[in-house]
Design a protein around this motif. Sequence first.
Motif, mmCIF file in Angstrom:
data_model
loop_
_atom_site.group_PDB
_atom_site.id
_atom_site.type_symbol
_atom_site.label_atom_id
_atom_site.label_comp_id
_atom_site.label_asym_id
_atom_site.label_seq_id
_atom_site.Cartn_x
_atom_site.Cartn_y
_atom_site.Cartn_z
ATOM 1 N N ARG A 1 0.825 -1.209 0.000
ATOM 2 C CA ARG A 1 0.000 0.000 0.000
ATOM 3 C C ARG A 1 0.856 1.254 0.000
ATOM 4 O O ARG A 1 0.605 2.208 -0.743
ATOM 5 N N ASP A 2 1.889 1.266 0.840
ATOM 6 C CA ASP A 2 2.733 2.460 0.959
ATOM 7 C C ASP A 2 3.498 2.729 -0.339
ATOM 8 O O ASP A 2 3.619 3.878 -0.779
ATOM 9 N N VAL A 3 4.016 1.666 -0.942
ATOM 10 C CA VAL A 3 4.787 1.847 -2.175
ATOM 11 C C VAL A 3 3.869 2.276 -3.322
ATOM 12 O O VAL A 3 4.198 3.171 -4.098
ATOM 13 N N ALA B 1 3.070 5.853 -3.041
ATOM 14 C CA ALA B 1 4.179 6.697 -3.499
ATOM 15 C C ALA B 1 4.206 6.774 -5.020
ATOM 16 O O ALA B 1 4.463 7.828 -5.597
ATOM 17 N N VAL B 2 3.901 5.652 -5.692
ATOM 18 C CA VAL B 2 3.842 5.645 -7.156
ATOM 19 C C VAL B 2 2.704 6.533 -7.628
ATOM 20 O O VAL B 2 2.848 7.348 -8.548
ATOM 21 N N ALA B 3 1.531 6.370 -6.997
ATOM 22 C CA ALA B 3 0.353 7.141 -7.405
ATOM 23 C C ALA B 3 0.557 8.633 -7.207
ATOM 24 O O ALA B 3 0.019 9.452 -7.963
ATOM 25 N N VAL C 1 13.120 7.490 -5.399
ATOM 26 C CA VAL C 1 12.503 7.641 -4.077
ATOM 27 C C VAL C 1 11.615 6.443 -3.765
ATOM 28 O O VAL C 1 11.611 5.914 -2.647
ATOM 29 N N VAL C 2 10.841 5.993 -4.760
ATOM 30 C CA VAL C 2 9.956 4.830 -4.562
ATOM 31 C C VAL C 2 10.778 3.593 -4.248
ATOM 32 O O VAL C 2 10.455 2.832 -3.319
ATOM 33 N N ALA D 1 6.183 0.246 -10.624
ATOM 34 C CA ALA D 1 6.930 1.500 -10.532
ATOM 35 C C ALA D 1 7.723 1.767 -11.810
ATOM 36 O O ALA D 1 7.772 2.901 -12.300
ATOM 37 N N LEU D 2 8.331 0.720 -12.372
ATOM 38 C CA LEU D 2 9.104 0.885 -13.605
ATOM 39 C C LEU D 2 8.208 1.274 -14.778
ATOM 40 O O LEU D 2 8.538 2.153 -15.570
#
Length: 722
Positions: free
Chosen positions: A128-130, A133-135, A142-143, A279-280
Motif C-alpha cells: 500500500r505504501d509503495v 508513493a507511485v500514485a 525515491v519509490v 513502478a518501472l
Amino acid sequence: MLETQSLTPPDAELLASTFDQLDLGLVWVDEQAVIHHANERFLEWSVAASSLHECFEGLSQADWQARLRQRDKLPGLLYLGLHMRSGGLRPFELQFNLHAPAGQRLIAVQLSSMDQRREREAIDALQRDVLEAVALGRPLAVVMDLLCRRVEALATDVICSVLSVDEQGRLHPIAAPSLPAVFSAALDGLSIGPKTGSCGTAAWTGKSVEVQDIPNDPLWEDYRPLAAAQGLVACWSTPILLSDERVGATFALYYRVKRPVAPFHRQMVEACAQLCQVALKHDEHKRQIERLAYFDGVTGLPNRSLLSDRALHALQLAARQGAPVAILLLDLDRFKTVNDSLGHAVGDEVLREVAQRFAICLRDSDTLARIGGDEFVALLQDCSAADAMHVGEKLLRSLQLPLNLPSTAGLMLSASIGISTYPDNGSNLDVLLKNADIAMYEAKAAGRNCARFFLHAMNQALDERLHLEADLRLALSGQRLSLHYQPKVKLSDGRLVGVEALLRWRDPVRGQVPPDRFIPVAEECGLVNALDAWVLETACAQLAQWQCQGLAIGHIAVNVSPLRFYQDDVAAHVGMLLVKHGLAPEQLTLEITERLLLDDDVRPREQMRQLDEMGVRLSVDDFGTGYSSLSYLKRLPLSELKLDKSFVRDLETDADDRALASAVIGIGRSLGLSVVAEGVETAAQQALLIEAGCEIAQGYWFARPMAVADLEAWLLRQAARA
C-alpha cells in the motif's frame, strides 16, 4: 456451575507486573514523539532512547510528529524495524491508542512480534505504501528507496538493492540504502552477461539467480573482492520484466552469512517484484509523456516547449554575463514537394537525416530544436553575429551531399536560414524567433540556400505587409474591390475584339493600391484563390450584362494565379459560371503564366485539358519574360501569346527588341496562335507591330483600363467615329 464473584480492580503494581510479563512492548509518548513511560519488555528490546525516531528505522522525528498530532485520527497499524538493544533490527507490528490521564494527552504504542498473519499484513502494508508513493508521482529512485527500507525493516538480516537495466544491457543503481556508495558506483555501467554476479546474470537470463555462497560460486568469480569488501556472502536476485518482456531491473536481497532464502523473504520478494514492475512501468510512461511534451516525435530533437525553457535560461545567463546569443531559424527549401511526391513517411526519413547532419555542426552547449513542419532552430550561447553566420554556412554545407535514404537515393535539399542575435534583435525568444523568421524569408527571396541577418527595415516591411493583408481581407469582404477593363483592338483599324479584366483596389487610407503590391501578399497569405474566384465571377457577370445590353464586347480575358490551379478546381468553377451566366466558352480567355506551363504536375495540366475541351481559350501572359520553351507551346492546349510590354517599349530604338518581337509573332503565327502585343503607347510602335505581322494589341495608345461606365462611354465614342 461457577458462582459469580465480585471482582475488585487490580492495583497499579499488579497491572504493571502483568504488562511486563506479556510478550508485548508498551511505550507511552506525547505528540512530539517523546517517550514518557515504557514497560520492561520494551526497555529490554529497544536501544536506550528518548524519542520514537531513535528507536525505529524508517521514520524521522518530523514524520512521527506529523502522525501523532492528528487529534481526530491516530496512526493505523505500522510495521517497522526496532533497533534492538542486542544489536540489529527486528520487525514489529505497532498499534496506537489514545491515553489521557488527568487531561494529559499521551498515546500508547503497543509492539507485537511478527507471526505469519502479521507478516502477511506487513507485506500488504508495504504494498500500500509503495503504491501510494507511485500514485503520488514520487521519483523512481525515491519509490525504490522506500521499498528497500521497508523490506529491510521487515527482514532485518537482509540488504536490498534495485538496479535498472538500460536498452544496451548495462546496469545502473537505483536504490541500495544500506550499501556504501562505492559498491553501487562499481556496478554502474556494468554490462550484463552469463557470469556477472547474481544481478547481471539474472538480467541476462531473465530468471531468478540464487547464490548461497558468493566466495565459491563461479557466477561471482570476477566480483568476489567487491562483495567481500562489504561482507556480502549470499545474494538472491530477481529480474523485473517490462511490458515488452525486456528485463528493466533487478531486485536483490544480500546476506552476510551463507544461507538459503527464508520463506517469508520469498513472499516479500514476490510482492516486491510486482511493485518494482508497477513502478518501472509508471516511470516509463511518465518519461514517454515527458518526451511527447518536450521532444519532437519524428527527429527526437527538443520541441518548442523545451527550446523555450532552454532559451529562457540562456538569455538570463547572457544578461548577467553580458554575452551574446544567436538564434538561427532554418527552413528546408521546397520540402513540401518531397512530402507531396514521395509521401510523408519518406519526408520523416528526410527530417531525421537532416537533423543528424545539423546536430554534427553544433557544439554540445548549443540546442537544436524542431519547432514544426520543416523548421529547425539552433540556439547558440555565447555566439556573436559573425560566428552565427559561420555556423549558418556550416549548416548549409552539411546539405550539399545527397541524402541516401533506404527508400530513395540521391535526394538533394537546401535550406534558407534567418539569423537574429541577443541583445541587438530582441530580448526574449518570441521576438528573436519573429525576427529570425523575417530574415529567413529574406534568404528565400534572395534565391534560397543562403543565410541572412535580421535588419529592422525587414521588420517594418513585415508590419506593413501584415497591415496590408488585414486591409485586403476587409476589402474582399467589404466590396472595396472593383474591375477595370482594358480594350484589346485590331492593330489595323482599332476595332474592339475583347477586353482584359484588371483588378483594382482603392483603400480609404492608402488610396489606389497597385496590383503588383497586393497580389504577392494575397499569394503569401492564401487569399489569392478567393480573389481569383471573385474576379472570374464578377467578369463573367459583367460580360453577361453587356451581352443583355447588346454591346459587342467579343470576349473577356481574366488572369488566373498559378497557385489556384494547384489548390482549386478551376475547370469546374469556370464550367459553373458559363452555365450560370449563359456565356459561350469561346467568350472567356484565361491568362496564365509560363511558370505554370513549365511544371510537370499532373493537376494543372489536367485542368488545362478540361478547359480546352470546353472551348475556353488559354493565353500565355508576359510571354518571353520567364523560362520560355517552344516544346510546351506544341504540347499544351494554348490559343494565344501575349508579347510582354518590355519588348514593345523600345521597338523604335532597339533592333534586338524588334528582332525578338518579330520572332515571337512568327512563332505564334506558325503554331496557329493569336499574338497580342501589350503596352503599345505610340503610333510608331503600332506601325512596327503591323509590319511584323501582329494583329491585336492593347495599351495606352488605344485606351487605358477603365471602369464599366467609362468603357461603355468609350464604346459609344468608337461607334460614333465608325
